[in-house]
Design a protein around this motif. Structure first.
Motif, PDB file in Angstrom:
ATOM      1  N   HIS A 150      52.455 104.778  34.245  1.00 32.35           N
ATOM      2  CA  HIS A 150      51.899 104.313  32.964  1.00 32.35           C
ATOM      3  C   HIS A 150      51.064 103.105  33.330  1.00 32.35           C
ATOM      4  CE1 HIS A 150      52.287 103.438  28.466  1.00 32.35           C
ATOM      5  NE2 HIS A 150      51.723 102.330  28.950  1.00 32.35           N
ATOM      6  N   LEU A 151      49.782 103.089  32.931  1.00 34.96           N
ATOM      7  CA  LEU A 151      48.895 101.989  33.322  1.00 34.96           C
ATOM      8  C   LEU A 151      49.558 100.635  33.096  1.00 34.96           C
ATOM      9  CD1 LEU A 151      46.174 100.740  34.138  1.00 34.96           C
ATOM     10  CD2 LEU A 151      45.473 100.968  31.732  1.00 34.96           C
ATOM     11  N   HIS A 152      49.538  99.801  34.121  1.00 37.25           N
ATOM     12  CA  HIS A 152      50.065  98.436  33.978  1.00 37.25           C
ATOM     13  C   HIS A 152      49.258  97.498  34.845  1.00 37.25           C
ATOM     14  CE1 HIS A 152      52.384 100.604  37.040  1.00 37.25           C
ATOM     15  NE2 HIS A 152      52.495  99.460  37.705  1.00 37.25           N
ATOM     16  N   ILE A 153      49.012  96.318  34.323  1.00 37.51           N
ATOM     17  CA  ILE A 153      48.305  95.281  35.063  1.00 37.51           C
ATOM     18  C   ILE A 153      49.308  94.203  35.423  1.00 37.51           C
ATOM     19  CG2 ILE A 153      46.485  93.535  34.954  1.00 37.51           C
ATOM     20  CD1 ILE A 153      44.984  95.382  33.041  1.00 37.51           C
ATOM     21  N   HIS A 154      49.447  93.985  36.729  1.00 37.11           N
ATOM     22  CA  HIS A 154      50.313  92.903  37.191  1.00 37.11           C
ATOM     23  C   HIS A 154      49.559  91.583  37.064  1.00 37.11           C
ATOM     24  CE1 HIS A 154      53.217  95.490  39.608  1.00 37.11           C
ATOM     25  NE2 HIS A 154      52.184  96.315  39.534  1.00 37.11           N
ATOM     26  N   VAL A 155      50.238  90.541  36.623  1.00 34.78           N
ATOM     27  CA  VAL A 155      49.701  89.174  36.652  1.00 34.78           C
ATOM     28  C   VAL A 155      50.644  88.357  37.539  1.00 34.78           C
ATOM     29  CG1 VAL A 155      49.078  87.125  35.314  1.00 34.78           C
ATOM     30  CG2 VAL A 155      48.805  89.416  34.298  1.00 34.78           C
ATOM     31  N   PHE A 156      50.112  87.928  38.691  1.00 32.87           N
ATOM     32  CA  PHE A 156      50.908  87.156  39.652  1.00 32.87           C
ATOM     33  C   PHE A 156      50.392  85.724  39.685  1.00 32.87           C
ATOM     34  CE2 PHE A 156      50.527  91.434  41.671  1.00 32.87           C
ATOM     35  CZ  PHE A 156      51.859  91.761  41.803  1.00 32.87           C
ATOM     36  N   GLY A 157      51.291  84.762  39.786  1.00 33.10           N
ATOM     37  CA  GLY A 157      50.858  83.373  39.933  1.00 33.10           C
ATOM     38  C   GLY A 157      52.023  82.469  40.265  1.00 33.10           C
ATOM     39  N   GLY A 158      51.706  81.182  40.352  1.00 34.34           N
ATOM     40  CA  GLY A 158      52.746  80.198  40.618  1.00 34.34           C
ATOM     41  C   GLY A 158      52.942  79.888  42.085  1.00 34.34           C
ATOM     42  N   ARG A 159      52.208  80.548  42.942  1.00 35.47           N
ATOM     43  CA  ARG A 159      52.222  80.238  44.376  1.00 35.47           C
ATOM     44  C   ARG A 159      50.923  80.756  44.983  1.00 35.47           C
ATOM     45  NH1 ARG A 159      52.815  84.828  47.409  1.00 35.47           N
ATOM     46  NH2 ARG A 159      54.238  86.469  46.727  1.00 35.47           N
TER      47      ARG A 159
END
Ligand code: AMP
Length: 120
Positions: free
Chosen positions: A102-111
Protein backbone atom coordinates in the motif's frame (compact mmCIF):
# COMPACT_ATOMS: atom_id res chain seq x y z
CA UNK A 1 0.38 -5.32 -8.99
CA UNK A 2 -3.22 -5.72 -7.77
CA UNK A 3 -4.21 -4.15 -4.48
CA UNK A 4 -4.35 -6.62 -1.58
CA UNK A 5 -7.09 -5.68 0.89
CA UNK A 6 -5.43 -7.84 3.55
CA UNK A 7 -2.22 -5.78 3.69
CA UNK A 8 -1.38 -4.37 7.11
CA UNK A 9 -2.02 -0.74 6.19
CA UNK A 10 -5.45 -1.60 4.79
CA UNK A 11 -6.20 -3.17 8.18
CA UNK A 12 -5.00 -0.01 9.95
CA UNK A 13 -7.22 2.12 7.71
CA UNK A 14 -10.22 -0.09 8.49
CA UNK A 15 -9.47 0.21 12.22
CA UNK A 16 -8.83 -3.52 12.56
CA UNK A 17 -5.39 -2.98 14.07
CA UNK A 18 -4.13 0.09 15.94
CA UNK A 19 -1.55 2.63 14.88
CA UNK A 20 0.30 5.46 16.58
CA UNK A 21 -1.35 8.25 14.62
CA UNK A 22 0.39 11.60 14.31
CA UNK A 23 -1.81 13.30 11.69
CA UNK A 24 -4.85 12.70 9.52
CA UNK A 25 -6.70 14.66 6.86
CA UNK A 26 -9.54 13.76 4.47
CA UNK A 27 -7.40 11.55 2.24
CA UNK A 28 -4.20 10.73 4.14
CA UNK A 29 -3.12 9.19 7.42
CA UNK A 30 0.28 9.49 9.13
CA UNK A 31 1.49 7.19 11.90
CA UNK A 32 4.77 6.18 13.52
CA UNK A 33 6.64 3.25 12.01
CA UNK A 34 6.47 0.21 14.28
CA UNK A 35 10.22 -0.42 13.83
CA UNK A 36 11.71 3.08 13.62
CA UNK A 37 15.02 3.46 11.81
CA UNK A 38 15.56 7.05 12.99
CA UNK A 39 14.38 9.19 15.94
CA UNK A 40 11.66 10.47 13.62
CA UNK A 41 10.19 7.74 11.41
CA UNK A 42 6.64 8.37 10.28
CA UNK A 43 4.69 6.72 7.48
CA UNK A 44 2.27 8.80 5.42
CA UNK A 45 -0.31 6.85 3.44
CA UNK A 46 -3.26 7.67 1.21
CA UNK A 47 -6.57 6.40 2.53
CA UNK A 48 -7.42 5.05 -0.92
CA UNK A 49 -6.43 1.65 -2.29
CA UNK A 50 -3.15 2.45 -4.07
CA UNK A 51 -0.21 0.08 -4.38
CA UNK A 52 2.47 2.48 -5.54
CA UNK A 53 3.34 6.01 -6.59
CA UNK A 54 2.78 5.00 -10.21
CA UNK A 55 -0.70 3.69 -9.37
CA UNK A 56 -1.48 6.71 -7.18
CA UNK A 57 -0.29 9.36 -9.62
CA UNK A 58 -2.22 7.72 -12.48
CA UNK A 59 -5.47 7.05 -10.64
CA UNK A 60 -5.87 9.30 -7.59
CA UNK A 61 -7.84 12.53 -7.70
CA UNK A 62 -6.11 15.88 -7.45
CA UNK A 63 -7.57 16.23 -3.95
CA UNK A 64 -6.07 12.91 -2.87
CA UNK A 65 -2.66 13.82 -4.29
CA UNK A 66 -2.67 17.24 -2.65
CA UNK A 67 -3.73 15.76 0.67
CA UNK A 68 -0.88 13.23 0.66
CA UNK A 69 1.79 15.84 -0.09
CA UNK A 70 0.35 18.29 2.41
CA UNK A 71 0.39 15.55 5.04
CA UNK A 72 4.08 14.84 4.38
CA UNK A 73 4.96 18.50 4.84
CA UNK A 74 2.82 18.79 7.96
CA UNK A 75 4.42 15.72 9.51
CA UNK A 76 7.93 17.09 8.90
CA UNK A 77 7.04 20.49 10.33
CA UNK A 78 5.31 19.02 13.38
CA UNK A 79 8.22 16.65 14.02
CA UNK A 80 10.53 19.67 14.27
CA UNK A 81 12.92 18.52 11.56
CA UNK A 82 12.34 21.29 9.05
CA UNK A 83 15.59 23.04 10.05
CA UNK A 84 17.77 20.02 10.84
CA UNK A 85 16.62 18.18 7.73
CA UNK A 86 14.87 14.96 6.90
CA UNK A 87 14.51 12.36 4.18
CA UNK A 88 11.36 11.17 2.43
CA UNK A 89 11.33 7.80 0.70
CA UNK A 90 8.82 5.51 -0.99
CA UNK A 91 9.70 1.93 -1.87
CA UNK A 92 8.03 0.07 -4.69
CA UNK A 93 8.51 -3.54 -5.70
CA UNK A 94 11.19 -6.16 -5.15
CA UNK A 95 14.26 -4.08 -6.02
CA UNK A 96 13.35 -1.56 -3.34
CA UNK A 97 12.35 -4.34 -0.90
CA UNK A 98 8.85 -2.94 -0.41
CA UNK A 99 7.24 -4.89 2.43
CA UNK A 100 3.72 -3.47 2.52
CA UNK A 101 1.87 -3.21 -0.82
CA UNK A 102 0.00 0.00 0.00
CA UNK A 103 1.67 3.26 -1.07
CA UNK A 104 3.50 4.82 1.88
CA UNK A 105 5.97 7.64 2.19
CA UNK A 106 8.56 7.29 4.92
CA UNK A 107 9.62 10.49 6.70
CA UNK A 108 12.97 10.01 8.46
CA UNK A 109 14.73 12.59 10.62
CA UNK A 110 16.33 13.45 13.90
CA UNK A 111 19.80 12.23 12.97
CA UNK A 112 22.27 12.37 10.10
CA UNK A 113 20.73 10.12 7.44
CA UNK A 114 24.00 9.03 5.85
CA UNK A 115 24.43 8.48 2.12
CA UNK A 116 21.42 8.46 -0.12
CA UNK A 117 21.56 4.83 -1.34
CA UNK A 118 23.19 1.99 0.61
CA UNK A 119 25.57 -0.06 -1.50
CA UNK A 120 24.35 -3.50 -0.35
P1 AMP B 1 8.49 -0.76 3.15
O1 AMP B 1 9.69 -1.66 3.25
O2 AMP B 1 8.81 0.54 2.47
O3 AMP B 1 7.30 -1.47 2.56
O4 AMP B 1 8.15 -0.32 4.64
C1 AMP B 1 7.13 -0.90 5.39
C2 AMP B 1 7.25 -0.28 6.77
O5 AMP B 1 6.08 -0.56 7.48
C3 AMP B 1 8.42 -0.84 7.61
O6 AMP B 1 9.28 0.24 7.97
C4 AMP B 1 7.72 -1.47 8.82
O7 AMP B 1 8.45 -1.30 10.02
C5 AMP B 1 6.41 -0.71 8.83
N1 AMP B 1 5.29 -1.39 9.48
C6 AMP B 1 4.89 -2.67 9.30
N2 AMP B 1 3.81 -2.93 10.05
C7 AMP B 1 3.52 -1.79 10.71
C8 AMP B 1 2.50 -1.41 11.64
N3 AMP B 1 1.55 -2.28 12.06
N4 AMP B 1 2.50 -0.14 12.12
C9 AMP B 1 3.45 0.73 11.73
N5 AMP B 1 4.41 0.44 10.85
C10 AMP B 1 4.45 -0.81 10.35
Amino acid sequence: MAYDDQNIFAKILRGEIPCDKVYENDHALAFRDIAPQAPVHVLVIPKGRYVSMADFSANASDAEMAALLRAVGKVARDAGVEDTGYRILANHGPDSRQEVPHLHIHVFGGRDMGGMIPQS
